[in-house]
Design an enzyme around this catalytic site. Structure first.
Site, PDB file in Angstrom:
ATOM      1  N   PRO A   2      42.616  34.079  43.448  1.00 25.82           N
ATOM      2  CG  PRO A   2      40.729  35.368  43.730  1.00 25.82           C
ATOM      3  CD  PRO A   2      41.470  34.577  42.714  1.00 25.82           C
ATOM      4  CD  GLU A   3      46.128  29.319  45.360  1.00 27.91           C
ATOM      5  OE1 GLU A   3      46.474  28.513  46.221  1.00 27.91           O
ATOM      6  OE2 GLU A   3      46.808  29.568  44.356  1.00 27.91           O
ATOM      7  CG  HIS A  92      36.733  44.094  32.889  1.00 27.99           C
ATOM      8  ND1 HIS A  92      36.428  43.232  31.850  1.00 27.99           N
ATOM      9  CD2 HIS A  92      37.848  44.740  32.521  1.00 27.99           C
ATOM     10  CE1 HIS A  92      37.341  43.371  30.902  1.00 27.99           C
ATOM     11  NE2 HIS A  92      38.204  44.279  31.280  1.00 27.99           N
ATOM     12  NE  ARG A 111      41.173  35.077  31.811  1.00 31.28           N
ATOM     13  CZ  ARG A 111      42.337  34.780  32.369  1.00 31.28           C
ATOM     14  NH1 ARG A 111      42.379  34.019  33.431  1.00 31.28           N
ATOM     15  NH2 ARG A 111      43.456  35.236  31.870  1.00 31.28           N
TER      16      ARG A 111
END
Length: 275
Positions: A2-3, A92, A111
């Site tokens: 995500p930017e 997750h 992550r």
DNA sequence: AGCCCGTCCTGAGGGC
DNA sequence: TGCCCTCAGGACGGGC
């Protein structure tokens, strides 16, 4: 990953899903996501109402009642979605905000790179990361004069400067490669050697690129989805990112990939030459 | 001050 | 089939 366009898309979608909801309790399954003391974080949020959600760069700012703000950064793979308590928690999912209406806001992050920090509204201004953030690229604060001045301070390569968030906020690896291709600038070109013409073109390209990407709901390359689980569409408008080995859309030269500032970097070797 | 590097993480994909 | 290795990377802290 995500930017700015993806975070903005998440913000809008999330707001529609959770605005005005009241938190009953918070479950934390991976405490490192929370940079505060976990027990204090959980206790402070009890009974709080989500009033709105703002964004600064790639940071989400959840505004709660009683003057509380939660800063949330998705980093590589963080995702929020609304669920109900009957759905089993998957491996997750690391933070669950239980609302008084029986729904839940769940934060999942393969992550585990994402971070959340809670404080009194305004504290984010002095939070490392936000404090040193450059101007919002889609605001009036992002001027050609200011951009020029900031670029002159750095002799390191332009890609590293665009990535580090201090000169302008919100660009990540994908949009950096795209705007540099649009402006025919080599990513290793030292920032303080860009011409006035290049700076002007880059300034414009950054704004057009980000606006267009927001309109397309962001870019889905690996796994990005918005708060409703929808993929973005801007990947269809990428010119160089992930296109190594394919011909440049402008001149037909094969797109090359190499590392800059530790990131996979894509260029047209004919049009983007180092001076 | 500027800059570089290691660190945090896990899954995907390649090689054998 | 399965195991091991490498790669993906945003931000931050530490060291030069």
């Amino acid at each position: 990953m995500p930017e700015l366009p993806e975070v903005e898309t998440v913000r809008k979608g999330l707001l529609a899903l959770v605005q005005d909801k009241t938190i009953a309790t918070v479950d934390v399954y991976w405490p490192k996501i929370i940079t505060n003391d976990t027990a204090k974080f959980q206790k402070a949020l009890q009974g709080k109402v989500i009033e709105t959600i703002d964004r600064r760069g790639k940071y989400l700012l959840f505004r709660f009642s009683d003057n509380l703000t939660m800063v949330s950064h998705l980093r590589m793979e963080g995702k929020y979605h609304l669920d109900t308590a009957v759905t089993p928690i998957d491996k997750h999912t690391h933070v669950v905000f239980n609302f008084t209406d029986g729904t839940q806001l769940r934060y999942a992050d393969v992550r585990k790179f994402g971070r959340m920090t809670l404080g009194l509204t305004g504290f984010e201004q002095s939070l490392s990361g936000i404090a040193a953030l450059g101007p919002e690229p889609l605001s009036k604060a992002f001027t050609i004069a200011g951009f020029t001045q900031a670029l002159k301070k750095h002799h390191k390569n332009i890609k590293a400067v665009l990535l580090d968030q201090h000169t302008v906020a919100g660009l990540g690896n994908i949009y950096c490669d795209e705007v540099l291709w649009l402006c025919k600038i080599h990513p290793l070109q030292p920032a303080d050697t860009l011409t006035a013409k290049e700076i002007k073109a880059l300034h414009a390209a950054i704004q057009i690129e980000l606006k267009t990407a927001i309109a397309a709901g962001g870019t889905t390359i690996r796994s990005y989805v918005d708060a409703s689980g929808q993929q973005g569409h801007f990947q269809l408008q990428l010119h160089v990112y992930g296109r190594e080995g394919q011909p440049c859309e402008r001149c037909g030269t094969i797109i090359e990939k190499f590392k800059v500032a530790g990131r996979g970097t894509h260029i047209c070797p004919k049009e983007q030459q180092l001076r």
